[in-house]
Motif scaffolding. Structure first.
Motif, PDB file in Angstrom:
ATOM      1  N   TRP A  19      -4.007   9.979   0.613  1.00 18.68           N
ATOM      2  CA  TRP A  19      -3.800  10.311  -0.798  1.00 18.68           C
ATOM      3  C   TRP A  19      -2.675  11.337  -0.920  1.00 18.68           C
ATOM      4  O   TRP A  19      -2.414  12.107  -0.009  1.00 18.68           O
ATOM      5  CB  TRP A  19      -5.081  10.798  -1.473  1.00 18.68           C
ATOM      6  CG  TRP A  19      -5.671  12.057  -0.894  1.00 18.68           C
ATOM      7  CD1 TRP A  19      -6.721  12.142  -0.029  1.00 18.68           C
ATOM      8  CD2 TRP A  19      -5.262  13.415  -1.138  1.00 18.68           C
ATOM      9  NE1 TRP A  19      -6.965  13.458   0.302  1.00 18.68           N
ATOM     10  CE2 TRP A  19      -6.094  14.255  -0.368  1.00 18.68           C
ATOM     11  CE3 TRP A  19      -4.264  13.992  -1.919  1.00 18.68           C
ATOM     12  CZ2 TRP A  19      -5.971  15.639  -0.372  1.00 18.68           C
ATOM     13  CZ3 TRP A  19      -4.129  15.371  -1.914  1.00 18.68           C
ATOM     14  CH2 TRP A  19      -4.980  16.183  -1.154  1.00 18.68           C
ATOM     15  N   PHE A  20      -2.034  11.298  -2.085  1.00 14.27           N
ATOM     16  CA  PHE A  20      -0.923  12.191  -2.404  1.00 14.27           C
ATOM     17  C   PHE A  20      -1.127  12.693  -3.813  1.00 14.27           C
ATOM     18  O   PHE A  20      -1.635  11.966  -4.670  1.00 14.27           O
ATOM     19  CB  PHE A  20       0.409  11.437  -2.288  1.00 14.27           C
ATOM     20  CG  PHE A  20       0.719  11.043  -0.875  1.00 14.27           C
ATOM     21  CD1 PHE A  20       1.599  11.794  -0.111  1.00 14.27           C
ATOM     22  CD2 PHE A  20       0.103   9.945  -0.298  1.00 14.27           C
ATOM     23  CE1 PHE A  20       1.859  11.448   1.200  1.00 14.27           C
ATOM     24  CE2 PHE A  20       0.361   9.595   1.015  1.00 14.27           C
ATOM     25  CZ  PHE A  20       1.237  10.343   1.764  1.00 14.27           C
ATOM     26  N   GLU A  31       1.780  21.372  -7.865  1.00 15.99           N
ATOM     27  CA  GLU A  31       1.582  21.469  -6.424  1.00 15.99           C
ATOM     28  C   GLU A  31       1.636  20.076  -5.814  1.00 15.99           C
ATOM     29  O   GLU A  31       1.002  19.142  -6.309  1.00 15.99           O
ATOM     30  CB  GLU A  31       0.225  22.110  -6.134  1.00 15.99           C
ATOM     31  CG  GLU A  31      -0.079  22.231  -4.659  1.00 15.99           C
ATOM     32  CD  GLU A  31      -1.438  22.852  -4.387  1.00 15.99           C
ATOM     33  OE1 GLU A  31      -1.959  22.594  -3.284  1.00 15.99           O
ATOM     34  OE2 GLU A  31      -1.975  23.565  -5.247  1.00 15.99           O
ATOM     35  N   LEU A  32       2.395  19.943  -4.735  1.00 16.81           N
ATOM     36  CA  LEU A  32       2.422  18.723  -3.945  1.00 16.81           C
ATOM     37  C   LEU A  32       1.356  18.836  -2.868  1.00 16.81           C
ATOM     38  O   LEU A  32       1.262  19.867  -2.201  1.00 16.81           O
ATOM     39  CB  LEU A  32       3.796  18.550  -3.287  1.00 16.81           C
ATOM     40  CG  LEU A  32       3.907  17.398  -2.281  1.00 16.81           C
ATOM     41  CD1 LEU A  32       3.913  16.055  -3.009  1.00 16.81           C
ATOM     42  CD2 LEU A  32       5.158  17.551  -1.432  1.00 16.81           C
ATOM     43  N   ILE A  49       6.545   9.317   1.335  1.00 12.69           N
ATOM     44  CA  ILE A  49       5.878   9.364   0.031  1.00 12.69           C
ATOM     45  C   ILE A  49       6.044  10.739  -0.603  1.00 12.69           C
ATOM     46  O   ILE A  49       6.269  10.846  -1.814  1.00 12.69           O
ATOM     47  CB  ILE A  49       4.406   8.958   0.171  1.00 12.69           C
ATOM     48  CG1 ILE A  49       4.330   7.510   0.684  1.00 12.69           C
ATOM     49  CG2 ILE A  49       3.676   9.103  -1.149  1.00 12.69           C
ATOM     50  CD1 ILE A  49       2.956   7.071   1.143  1.00 12.69           C
ATOM     51  N   ALA A  50       5.957  11.800   0.200  1.00 17.07           N
ATOM     52  CA  ALA A  50       6.145  13.146  -0.358  1.00 17.07           C
ATOM     53  C   ALA A  50       7.551  13.297  -0.926  1.00 17.07           C
ATOM     54  O   ALA A  50       7.738  13.873  -2.007  1.00 17.07           O
ATOM     55  CB  ALA A  50       5.871  14.200   0.709  1.00 17.07           C
ATOM     56  N   LYS A  51       8.561  12.767  -0.236  1.00 20.05           N
ATOM     57  CA  LYS A  51       9.942  12.832  -0.744  1.00 20.05           C
ATOM     58  C   LYS A  51      10.063  12.056  -2.050  1.00 20.05           C
ATOM     59  O   LYS A  51      10.729  12.505  -2.992  1.00 20.05           O
ATOM     60  CB  LYS A  51      10.899  12.271   0.313  1.00 20.05           C
ATOM     61  CG  LYS A  51      12.350  12.266  -0.120  1.00 20.05           C
ATOM     62  CD  LYS A  51      12.944  13.663  -0.059  1.00 20.05           C
ATOM     63  CE  LYS A  51      14.422  13.662  -0.369  1.00 20.05           C
ATOM     64  NZ  LYS A  51      14.728  14.276  -1.660  1.00 20.05           N
ATOM     65  N   ARG A  79       5.756  20.417   9.270  1.00 17.55           N
ATOM     66  CA  ARG A  79       6.987  19.679   9.561  1.00 17.55           C
ATOM     67  C   ARG A  79       7.393  18.797   8.387  1.00 17.55           C
ATOM     68  O   ARG A  79       8.572  18.704   8.046  1.00 17.55           O
ATOM     69  CB  ARG A  79       6.818  18.828  10.824  1.00 17.55           C
ATOM     70  CG  ARG A  79       7.069  19.606  12.097  1.00 17.55           C
ATOM     71  CD  ARG A  79       7.279  18.693  13.298  1.00 17.55           C
ATOM     72  NE  ARG A  79       6.151  17.808  13.549  1.00 17.55           N
ATOM     73  CZ  ARG A  79       5.079  18.128  14.273  1.00 17.55           C
ATOM     74  NH1 ARG A  79       4.997  19.322  14.815  1.00 17.55           N
ATOM     75  NH2 ARG A  79       4.108  17.255  14.458  1.00 17.55           N
ATOM     76  N   VAL A  80       6.419  18.117   7.761  1.00 18.63           N
ATOM     77  CA  VAL A  80       6.727  17.260   6.604  1.00 18.63           C
ATOM     78  C   VAL A  80       7.322  18.109   5.484  1.00 18.63           C
ATOM     79  O   VAL A  80       8.362  17.758   4.910  1.00 18.63           O
ATOM     80  CB  VAL A  80       5.474  16.505   6.109  1.00 18.63           C
ATOM     81  CG1 VAL A  80       5.721  15.863   4.746  1.00 18.63           C
ATOM     82  CG2 VAL A  80       5.049  15.456   7.128  1.00 18.63           C
TER      83      VAL A  80
END
Length: 102
Positions: A19-20, A31-32, A49-51, A79-80
């Motif tokens: 999930w994101f 907030e991410l 997906i975060a990008k 790191r992500v």
């Protein structure tokens, strides 16, 4: 609204990846957040997906900054976040706080 929590799945098999989220939790700045199931660790899904969500927040929703936090021992998440441009802003014993500006 335009913020929320989304499930991610593989295109081919529709297998759950994780999930994101983009949510306003503790402040006016969204907030991410993300969680990827262990089977898919190291696959690049989290970064990709975060990008995408960062671009969505800045370009589509017109936010000027985002925040994120992670356990200081969660090196993969760190790191992500660093890979997609987040910078460490504050550290406690239990959490690292990150921020990214458009």
């Amino acid at each position: 609204g335009d913020l929320g929590v989304w499930a991610a799945e593989t295109q081919e098999t529709k297998e759950f990846v994780g999930w994101f989220m983009l949510l306003k939790r503790d402040a006016e700045i969204p907030e991410l957040g993300f969680m990827v199931v262990q089977k898919h660790w190291g696959s690049g899904f989290a970064s990709e997906i975060a990008k995408f969500l960062v671009d969505y927040a800045f370009k589509t929703l017109q936010y000027q900054s985002l925040v994120a936090k992670t356990d200081p021992t969660n090196l993969a998440s760190i790191r992500v976040l660093e890979k997609i441009g987040f910078q460490l802003k504050e550290k406690t014993d239990t959490l690292n706080y990150y921020q990214l500006h458009a």
